[in-house]
Design a protein around this motif. Structure first.
Motif, short mmCIF file in Angstrom:
data_model
loop_
_atom_site.label_atom_id
_atom_site.label_comp_id
_atom_site.label_asym_id
_atom_site.label_seq_id
_atom_site.Cartn_x
_atom_site.Cartn_y
_atom_site.Cartn_z
N LEU A 146 0.83 -1.22 0.00
CA LEU A 146 0.00 0.00 0.00
C LEU A 146 0.86 1.27 0.00
CD1 LEU A 146 -2.75 -1.17 2.51
CD2 LEU A 146 -3.19 -0.43 0.15
N GLY A 147 2.10 1.14 0.44
CA GLY A 147 3.05 2.26 0.36
C GLY A 147 2.54 3.52 1.04
N ALA A 148 2.59 4.63 0.30
CA ALA A 148 2.25 5.95 0.86
C ALA A 148 0.81 6.04 1.37
CB ALA A 148 2.49 7.02 -0.21
N ILE A 149 -0.05 5.13 0.93
CA ILE A 149 -1.46 5.17 1.34
C ILE A 149 -1.60 4.97 2.85
CG2 ILE A 149 -3.65 3.88 1.14
CD1 ILE A 149 -2.99 3.57 -1.86
N VAL A 150 -0.73 4.14 3.42
CA VAL A 150 -0.82 3.84 4.86
C VAL A 150 -0.71 5.13 5.67
CG1 VAL A 150 0.32 2.66 6.78
CG2 VAL A 150 -0.02 1.47 4.60
N ASP A 151 0.31 5.95 5.37
CA ASP A 151 0.50 7.20 6.12
C ASP A 151 -0.62 8.20 5.86
OD1 ASP A 151 2.68 6.34 7.39
OD2 ASP A 151 4.15 7.45 6.18
N ARG A 152 -1.06 8.26 4.60
CA ARG A 152 -2.11 9.22 4.26
C ARG A 152 -3.41 8.91 5.00
NH1 ARG A 152 -0.10 13.10 0.29
NH2 ARG A 152 -2.25 13.80 0.12
N CYS A 153 -3.63 7.63 5.30
CA CYS A 153 -4.88 7.25 5.97
C CYS A 153 -4.77 7.30 7.49
CB CYS A 153 -5.28 5.82 5.55
SG CYS A 153 -5.78 5.73 3.85
N ALA A 154 -3.55 7.46 7.99
CA ALA A 154 -3.34 7.38 9.45
C ALA A 154 -4.25 8.32 10.24
CB ALA A 154 -1.87 7.60 9.77
N PRO A 155 -4.46 9.58 9.80
CA PRO A 155 -5.29 10.47 10.62
C PRO A 155 -6.78 10.13 10.61
CG PRO A 155 -3.98 11.70 8.98
CD PRO A 155 -3.89 10.26 8.63
N TRP A 156 -7.22 9.25 9.72
CA TRP A 156 -8.65 8.98 9.59
C TRP A 156 -9.08 7.83 10.49
CZ3 TRP A 156 -11.63 12.01 6.21
CH2 TRP A 156 -10.89 12.88 5.40
N GLU A 157 -10.25 7.98 11.12
CA GLU A 157 -10.78 6.95 12.03
C GLU A 157 -11.52 5.89 11.22
OE1 GLU A 157 -10.66 6.86 15.41
OE2 GLU A 157 -9.55 8.74 15.68
N MET A 158 -10.80 5.18 10.37
CA MET A 158 -11.46 4.25 9.45
C MET A 158 -12.18 3.11 10.17
SD MET A 158 -8.43 4.22 6.61
CE MET A 158 -8.92 2.74 5.78
N GLU A 159 -11.63 2.70 11.31
CA GLU A 159 -12.24 1.58 12.05
C GLU A 159 -13.62 1.95 12.59
OE1 GLU A 159 -9.14 2.49 12.25
OE2 GLU A 159 -7.99 0.71 11.69
N GLY A 160 -13.86 3.26 12.76
CA GLY A 160 -15.16 3.70 13.27
C GLY A 160 -16.22 3.79 12.19
N PHE A 161 -15.84 3.57 10.93
CA PHE A 161 -16.81 3.64 9.83
C PHE A 161 -17.55 2.31 9.70
CE2 PHE A 161 -13.87 6.78 7.35
CZ PHE A 161 -14.20 7.79 8.23
N ARG A 162 -18.84 2.40 9.35
CA ARG A 162 -19.63 1.18 9.12
C ARG A 162 -19.91 1.05 7.63
NH1 ARG A 162 -25.11 3.83 9.01
NH2 ARG A 162 -24.50 5.93 9.51
N PRO A 163 -19.84 -0.19 7.10
CA PRO A 163 -20.20 -0.37 5.69
C PRO A 163 -21.67 0.03 5.51
CG PRO A 163 -19.15 -2.34 6.57
CD PRO A 163 -19.41 -1.44 7.73
N PHE A 164 -21.94 0.83 4.52
CA PHE A 164 -23.27 1.39 4.34
C PHE A 164 -23.95 0.84 3.09
CE2 PHE A 164 -26.10 4.68 2.65
CZ PHE A 164 -26.91 4.89 3.75
N HIS A 165 -23.15 0.62 2.06
CA HIS A 165 -23.74 0.19 0.78
C HIS A 165 -22.65 -0.49 -0.06
CE1 HIS A 165 -26.64 0.60 -2.55
NE2 HIS A 165 -25.60 0.83 -3.32
N ARG A 166 -23.04 -1.59 -0.72
CA ARG A 166 -22.08 -2.27 -1.59
C ARG A 166 -22.72 -2.40 -2.97
NH1 ARG A 166 -22.52 -5.77 3.08
NH2 ARG A 166 -20.73 -5.44 4.46
N SER A 167 -21.94 -2.21 -4.03
CA SER A 167 -22.51 -2.38 -5.37
C SER A 167 -21.44 -2.84 -6.35
CB SER A 167 -23.17 -1.09 -5.84
OG SER A 167 -22.20 -0.06 -5.99
N SER A 168 -21.91 -3.43 -7.43
CA SER A 168 -21.01 -3.97 -8.46
C SER A 168 -21.54 -3.53 -9.82
CB SER A 168 -21.02 -5.50 -8.33
OG SER A 168 -20.23 -6.07 -9.33
N HIS A 169 -20.63 -3.11 -10.70
CA HIS A 169 -21.05 -2.54 -11.99
C HIS A 169 -20.16 -3.11 -13.10
CE1 HIS A 169 -23.03 0.65 -9.56
NE2 HIS A 169 -22.02 0.40 -8.76
N ASP A 170 -20.76 -3.54 -14.19
CA ASP A 170 -19.98 -4.06 -15.32
C ASP A 170 -19.94 -3.03 -16.45
OD1 ASP A 170 -19.25 -6.42 -14.12
OD2 ASP A 170 -21.03 -7.49 -14.81
N LEU A 171 -18.73 -2.78 -16.94
CA LEU A 171 -18.52 -1.80 -18.01
C LEU A 171 -18.01 -2.52 -19.25
CD1 LEU A 171 -18.42 0.05 -15.45
CD2 LEU A 171 -16.55 1.27 -16.54
N ALA A 172 -18.46 -2.07 -20.43
CA ALA A 172 -18.00 -2.66 -21.68
C ALA A 172 -16.77 -1.90 -22.16
CB ALA A 172 -19.12 -2.63 -22.71
#
Ligand code: FES
Ligand SMILES: [Fe+2]
Length: 332
Positions: A146-172
């Motif tokens: 994940l490289g630089a993404i790990v540090d960029r996400c450090a300030p965010w409380e990601m663990e406190g987020f709840r999955p709200f919606h999941r979707s899948s889309h097919d593109l041609a």
């Protein structure tokens, strides 16, 4: 001036197979949120770049397997989520424990050595509520990947987020058409009028850090589009904003097909109405990108497609996609 790829790179079935193996079977691929597998016995089965995969919670340990039976390649579970105590093939009923070991081969008798018929492993890991698979036996550690993404996400409380919606889309469209489109903001004024009103796309920046791209654009007053837009080759994108985040992951379904999967997360204090508005906004943007990517794909297939040229100001991120694909193919 840098050139793009020839049209054949977006059409050729042989090239598609090479990219499945050299790119998508080597890199980590996000498959959604780990909350789906919170309970012992929970499973998630899906096709990742054409590879059938099943991930299970084995008494708290996540394990991944090719969703392919050792008898005659039947599916162990149908795609989707569910719960199971063992994996029982849907074809003739061979059963495996959640560590992939063959428990019984129906009516084969004692001459079959069950030890020799374990399921083939797939690496699985979770990072801050996101779930990843890697089909390569020599997968690098996920956080290093994940490289630089790990540090960029450090300030965010990601663990406190709840999955709200999941979707899948097919593109041609070929997955690279979609990846290239993701990697530049040059198209925003024409393709995304709504987003163009929210962000100052003339100041859209794509900062490259190895295989990671950090996207940013100043918002116009009153816009909710603040936060981080993070991308990692080949198909991982994470958008963190005021009261939530969205995971976007995509992979090829064929030479001219791409599947895009979203998982939206909301913080505890995010009203449902705001979370729903975020989903609707993203679906609008995806529909706009779909329309343009599918039109580009048709033009690439038409035989009238000229050699592509890349903007030195706007399209370094597109060049990065080409460079990393070329490197992966050269490595075999
Ligand atoms: S293919 Fe699985 S039991 Fe036959
Ligand atoms: Fe777009």
């Amino acid at each position: 001036m840098r050139n793009g790829l020839p049209a054949s790179a977006y059409l050729d079935p042989g090239r598609h197979q090479q990219e499945r193996r050299a790119v998508f079977a080597r890199e980590w691929v996000a498959v959604g949120d780990s909350a789906q597998l919170a309970e012992p016995g929970a499973y998630l089965a899906l096709e990742v770049a054409g590879y059938p995969v099943v991930i299970v919670n084995d008494a708290g340990v996540l394990r991944g397997f090719h969703n392919v039976c050792r008898h005659r390649s039947g599916p162990l579970v149908w795609d989707g989520t569910g719960s199971c105590r063992s994996l029982v093939c849907r074809y003739h009923g061979w059963s495996y424990d959640l560590q992939g070991k063959l428990l019984s081969a129906r009516d084969f008798g004692a001459e079959l050595d069950t030890e020799e018929f374990s399921l083939a492993d797939v690496a699985v890991d979770a990072w801050r509520g996101l779930l990843f698979v890697n089909l390569d036996g020599a997968a690098p550690a996920l956080t290093g990947w994940l490289g630089a993404i790990v540090d960029r996400c450090a300030p965010w409380e990601m663990e406190g987020f709840r999955p709200f919606h999941r979707s899948s889309h097919d593109l041609a469209a070929n997955w690279k058409v979609y990846a290239e489109n993701y990697q530049e903001g040059y198209h925003i004024p024409l393709v995304h009028p709504g987003l163009h009103r929210q962000v100052d796309s003339s100041r859209y920046r794509v900062e490259l850090d190895g295989p990671v791209a950090l996207h940013s654009a100043p918002t116009r007053d009153g816009s909710v589009t603040t936060g981080e837009w993070l991308w990692r080759f080949p198909g991982f994108a994470l958008n963190l904003y005021h009261r939530g985040m969205s995971l976007e992951t995509y992979w090829p379904t064929g030479p001219t097909g791409t599947r895009v999967r979203y998982t939206f997360f909301a913080s505890e204090d995010c009203p449902d109405e705001e979370a729903r508005a975020t989903v609707a906004n993203s679906v609008t943007i995806l529909d706009e990108d779909r329309t343009i990517c599918e039109a580009v794909q048709r033009n690439l297939a038409s035989g009238s497609s000229p050699p592509a040229v890349l903007s030195p100001r706007h399209e370094d991120g597109v060049a990065l996609v080409h460079e990393l694909v070329a490197r992966a193919l050269a490595d075999g």
